[in-house]
Scaffold this motif. Structure first.
Motif, PDB file in Angstrom:
ATOM      1  N   LYS A  36      17.231  -3.391   0.813  1.00  0.00           N
ATOM      2  CA  LYS A  36      16.013  -3.001   1.517  1.00  0.00           C
ATOM      3  C   LYS A  36      14.873  -2.812   0.510  1.00  0.00           C
ATOM      4  N   GLY A  37      13.679  -3.080   0.939  1.00  0.00           N
ATOM      5  CA  GLY A  37      12.512  -2.905   0.070  1.00  0.00           C
ATOM      6  C   GLY A  37      12.062  -1.448   0.021  1.00  0.00           C
ATOM      7  N   GLY A  38      11.276  -1.131  -0.958  1.00  0.00           N
ATOM      8  CA  GLY A  38      10.635   0.178  -1.041  1.00  0.00           C
ATOM      9  C   GLY A  38      11.561   1.342  -1.354  1.00  0.00           C
ATOM     10  N   VAL A  39      12.743   1.047  -1.897  1.00  0.00           N
ATOM     11  CA  VAL A  39      13.702   2.136  -2.161  1.00  0.00           C
ATOM     12  C   VAL A  39      13.494   2.781  -3.534  1.00  0.00           C
ATOM     13  N   GLY A  40      12.599   2.203  -4.326  1.00  0.00           N
ATOM     14  CA  GLY A  40      12.279   2.814  -5.626  1.00  0.00           C
ATOM     15  C   GLY A  40      12.723   2.014  -6.838  1.00  0.00           C
ATOM     16  N   LYS A  41      12.962   0.719  -6.644  1.00  0.00           N
ATOM     17  CA  LYS A  41      13.410  -0.133  -7.768  1.00  0.00           C
ATOM     18  C   LYS A  41      12.438  -0.144  -8.934  1.00  0.00           C
ATOM     19  N   SER A  42      11.161  -0.379  -8.618  1.00  0.00           N
ATOM     20  CA  SER A  42      10.190  -0.538  -9.715  1.00  0.00           C
ATOM     21  C   SER A  42      10.022   0.766 -10.477  1.00  0.00           C
ATOM     22  N   ASN A  43       9.948   1.863  -9.741  1.00  0.00           N
ATOM     23  CA  ASN A  43       9.834   3.153 -10.420  1.00  0.00           C
ATOM     24  C   ASN A  43      11.070   3.446 -11.250  1.00  0.00           C
ATOM     25  N   PHE A  44      12.232   3.132 -10.693  1.00  0.00           N
ATOM     26  CA  PHE A  44      13.463   3.370 -11.450  1.00  0.00           C
ATOM     27  C   PHE A  44      13.497   2.466 -12.690  1.00  0.00           C
ATOM     28  N   ALA A  64       9.962  -9.195 -12.332  1.00  0.00           N
ATOM     29  CA  ALA A  64      10.393 -10.455 -11.723  1.00  0.00           C
ATOM     30  C   ALA A  64      10.168 -10.445 -10.217  1.00  0.00           C
ATOM     31  N   ASP A  65       9.369  -9.495  -9.766  1.00  0.00           N
ATOM     32  CA  ASP A  65       9.053  -9.449  -8.341  1.00  0.00           C
ATOM     33  C   ASP A  65       7.910 -10.423  -8.100  1.00  0.00           C
ATOM     34  N   ILE A  66       8.284 -11.673  -8.022  1.00  0.00           N
ATOM     35  CA  ILE A  66       7.292 -12.736  -7.983  1.00  0.00           C
ATOM     36  C   ILE A  66       6.473 -12.667  -6.705  1.00  0.00           C
ATOM     37  N   VAL A 197      21.751   5.815  -6.632  1.00  0.00           N
ATOM     38  CA  VAL A 197      21.272   6.372  -5.364  1.00  0.00           C
ATOM     39  C   VAL A 197      19.962   7.105  -5.642  1.00  0.00           C
ATOM     40  N   ASN A 198      18.907   6.579  -5.095  1.00  0.00           N
ATOM     41  CA  ASN A 198      17.584   7.165  -5.321  1.00  0.00           C
ATOM     42  C   ASN A 198      17.188   8.038  -4.123  1.00  0.00           C
ATOM     43  N   ARG A 199      16.346   8.998  -4.380  1.00  0.00           N
ATOM     44  CA  ARG A 199      15.816   9.895  -3.368  1.00  0.00           C
ATOM     45  C   ARG A 199      16.901  10.742  -2.717  1.00  0.00           C
ATOM     46  N   ALA A 200      17.883  11.104  -3.512  1.00  0.00           N
ATOM     47  CA  ALA A 200      18.969  11.936  -2.995  1.00  0.00           C
ATOM     48  C   ALA A 200      18.491  13.387  -2.865  1.00  0.00           C
ATOM     49  N   VAL A 231      19.107   9.888  -8.344  1.00  0.00           N
ATOM     50  CA  VAL A 231      17.804  10.420  -8.732  1.00  0.00           C
ATOM     51  C   VAL A 231      17.274  11.203  -7.535  1.00  0.00           C
ATOM     52  N   ALA A 232      16.831  12.416  -7.802  1.00  0.00           N
ATOM     53  CA  ALA A 232      16.373  13.297  -6.725  1.00  0.00           C
ATOM     54  C   ALA A 232      15.146  12.752  -6.011  1.00  0.00           C
ATOM     55  N   ASP A 233      15.054  13.094  -4.751  1.00  0.00           N
ATOM     56  CA  ASP A 233      13.814  12.864  -4.023  1.00  0.00           C
ATOM     57  C   ASP A 233      12.844  13.928  -4.550  1.00  0.00           C
ATOM     58  N   ASP A 234      11.827  13.495  -5.243  1.00  0.00           N
ATOM     59  CA  ASP A 234      11.006  14.429  -5.993  1.00  0.00           C
ATOM     60  C   ASP A 234       9.524  14.074  -5.801  1.00  0.00           C
ATOM     61  N   PRO A 235       8.730  15.040  -5.336  1.00  0.00           N
ATOM     62  CA  PRO A 235       7.302  14.737  -5.093  1.00  0.00           C
ATOM     63  C   PRO A 235       6.537  14.319  -6.359  1.00  0.00           C
ATOM     64  N   HIS A 236       7.087  14.612  -7.531  1.00  0.00           N
ATOM     65  CA  HIS A 236       6.405  14.205  -8.766  1.00  0.00           C
ATOM     66  C   HIS A 236       6.342  12.685  -8.890  1.00  0.00           C
ATOM     67  N   VAL A 237       7.308  11.991  -8.251  1.00  0.00           N
ATOM     68  CA  VAL A 237       7.301  10.523  -8.352  1.00  0.00           C
ATOM     69  C   VAL A 237       6.040   9.972  -7.687  1.00  0.00           C
ATOM     70  N   GLY A 238       5.784  10.400  -6.461  1.00  0.00           N
ATOM     71  CA  GLY A 238       4.582   9.947  -5.747  1.00  0.00           C
ATOM     72  C   GLY A 238       3.304  10.333  -6.494  1.00  0.00           C
TER      73      GLY A 238
HETATM   74  N1  LIG Z   1      12.898   9.537  -6.454  1.00  0.00           N
HETATM   75  C1  LIG Z   1      11.832   9.466  -5.657  1.00  0.00           C
HETATM   76  N2  LIG Z   1      11.327  10.588  -5.084  1.00  0.00           N
HETATM   77  C2  LIG Z   1      10.252  10.531  -4.268  1.00  0.00           C
HETATM   78  N3  LIG Z   1       9.601   9.402  -3.968  1.00  0.00           N
HETATM   79  C3  LIG Z   1      10.054   8.248  -4.498  1.00  0.00           C
HETATM   80  C4  LIG Z   1      11.183   8.204  -5.370  1.00  0.00           C
HETATM   81  N4  LIG Z   1      11.382   6.918  -5.754  1.00  0.00           N
HETATM   82  C5  LIG Z   1      10.434   6.191  -5.125  1.00  0.00           C
HETATM   83  N5  LIG Z   1       9.626   6.982  -4.373  1.00  0.00           N
HETATM   84  C6  LIG Z   1       8.495   6.559  -3.540  1.00  0.00           C
HETATM   85  O1  LIG Z   1       8.762   5.276  -3.039  1.00  0.00           O
HETATM   86  C7  LIG Z   1       7.659   4.413  -3.298  1.00  0.00           C
HETATM   87  C8  LIG Z   1       8.160   2.994  -3.533  1.00  0.00           C
HETATM   88  O2  LIG Z   1       8.778   2.919  -4.792  1.00  0.00           O
HETATM   89  P1  LIG Z   1       8.891   1.537  -5.579  1.00  0.00           P
HETATM   90  O3  LIG Z   1       7.607   0.792  -5.562  1.00  0.00           O
HETATM   91  O4  LIG Z   1       9.483   1.856  -6.903  1.00  0.00           O
HETATM   92  O5  LIG Z   1       9.949   0.793  -4.646  1.00  0.00           O
HETATM   93  P2  LIG Z   1      10.488  -0.710  -4.767  1.00  0.00           P
HETATM   94  O6  LIG Z   1      11.918  -0.667  -4.367  1.00  0.00           O
HETATM   95  O7  LIG Z   1      10.167  -1.269  -6.094  1.00  0.00           O
HETATM   96  O8  LIG Z   1       9.619  -1.432  -3.651  1.00  0.00           O
HETATM   97  P3  LIG Z   1       9.533  -3.033  -3.396  1.00  0.00           P
HETATM   98  O9  LIG Z   1      10.803  -3.383  -2.670  1.00  0.00           O
HETATM   99  O10 LIG Z   1       8.311  -3.169  -2.548  1.00  0.00           O
HETATM  100  O11 LIG Z   1       9.425  -3.684  -4.740  1.00  0.00           O
HETATM  101  C9  LIG Z   1       6.955   5.037  -4.484  1.00  0.00           C
HETATM  102  O12 LIG Z   1       5.581   4.725  -4.484  1.00  0.00           O
HETATM  103  C10 LIG Z   1       7.194   6.502  -4.317  1.00  0.00           C
HETATM  104  O13 LIG Z   1       6.178   7.063  -3.526  1.00  0.00           O
END
Ligand SMILES: Nc1ncnc2c1ncn2[C@@H]1O[C@H](COP(=O)(O)OP(=O)(O)OP(=O)(O)O)[C@@H](O)[C@H]1O
Ligand SMILES: [Mg+2]
Length: 293
Positions: A36-44, A64-66, A197-200, A231-238
């Protein structure tokens, strides 16, 4: 030339100069993927790379997210060159490697990748010679991929030493991550996965999510999905995303930063398998197949 580009050149030069004395590194290629998209790959990816670096590893992050490149946005850096310029023979590899915050090296994603399907043999060989320079230069090259069950993700995972599959504890994210692993393991039975596991809500939720998936993978796919960490669900990420600064740099002591550092430590403690794959081999797999699409 910007100060930043100059600083990077100097750095690379120093490294080239010193590498004669150092034994070459065995470069490992790691792909970060999700169903699924948007789960936090790029941030991780970015923060894991920074954490590995903090632990003394030399890391190159590759967007590589073309088509939907955004690592540069997460870092607040604008990247003038991408892999596209390398393959077109317009820039050498040292020019497309950018210097990000925390001294991280990265290669930006970019548009124009479709055109790479039409490269001449000569252009490919030239790019090959450039790419070979990465071998031994880094301990890890980490690819942040786009989401989904795409052939692209499958190729990246298949050609990497290892892949980190990112999921959140949500059922939709889990089933999509499982579907990705299932798809890849059918065509690439030797692919090696780790689960993040992200946003746990807490460590327990992360571990339980991972255990469920590992059990299903063992039972139905006959493969293992070992737990890398949560990785914890943490408001600092946003907050860090809005500041365009990687969260491990903006808030090094927040829970998410500590979790990513712990995952990086755990990762470095793992035994290293198959070392036969090379950076060049990786790109061959990616590009030769891409050309045959
Ligand atoms: N551990 C976390 N705690 C809280 N929020 C998070 C966490 N990880 C990601 N997020 C939120 O999720 C959003 C999407 O993260 P990110 O862009 O890294 O996802 P992605 O999997 O790379 O998305 P895409 O599939 O579009 O490439 C971030 O902007 C952030 O707000
Ligand atoms: Mg992303």
């Amino acid at each position: 030339m910007s100060d930043q580009a100059q600083a990077l050149r100097d750095l690379i030069r120093r490294q080239h100069a010193s590498s004669a004395a150092e034994p070459p590194r065995s470069t490992r290629i790691l792909t970060v993927a999700s169903g699924k998209g948007g789960v936090g790959k790029s941030n991780f990816s970015l923060n894991f790379a920074l954490s590995l670096q903090k632990l003394g590893q030399k890391v190159l992050v590759f967007d590589a997210d073309i088509g939907m490149a955004n690592l540069d946005v997460l870092m607040g850096v604008s990247a003038p060159y991408s892999l596209y310029h390398l393959f077109r023979g317009e820039r050498p590899i040292r020019d497309i490697i950018q210097l990000g915050p925390g001294g991280i090296h990265f290669i930006a994603g970019g548009s124009g990748f479709r055109e790479l399907l039409h490269l001449s043999e000569e252009q490919l060989q030239q790019a090959d010679r450039e790419i070979e320079r990465l071998q031994g230069e880094y301990d890890f090259i980490l690819f942040d991929t786009g989401a989904g069950l795409s052939k692209e993700a499958e190729r990246f995972i298949g050609a990497s030493h290892e892949s980190i599959v990112v999921t959140t504890p949500e059922p939709t994210s889990i089933t999509d991550a499982y579907a990705l692993v299932k798809m890849v393991s059918h065509s690439r039975p030797d692919a090696s996965f780790r689960l993040l596991v992200n946003r746990a809500a807490d460590e327990r939720e992360g571990r339980q999510t991972a255990e469920k998936m590992d059990l299903a993978a063992q039972r139905f796919l006959d493969i293992r999905l070992p737990f890398l960490g949560s990785v914890a669900d943490d408001p600092h990420v946003g907050k860090a995303v809005r500041r365009q600064t990687p969260f491990t740099l903006a808030y090094p002591d927040c829970k998410a930063s500590r979790d990513v550092l712990a995952a990086a430590r755990g990762y470095l403690d793992l035994p290293r398998g198959d070392a036969s794959r090379t950076v060049k081999g990786f790109f061959h797999q990616w590009f030769n197949r891409k050309r045959n699409l």
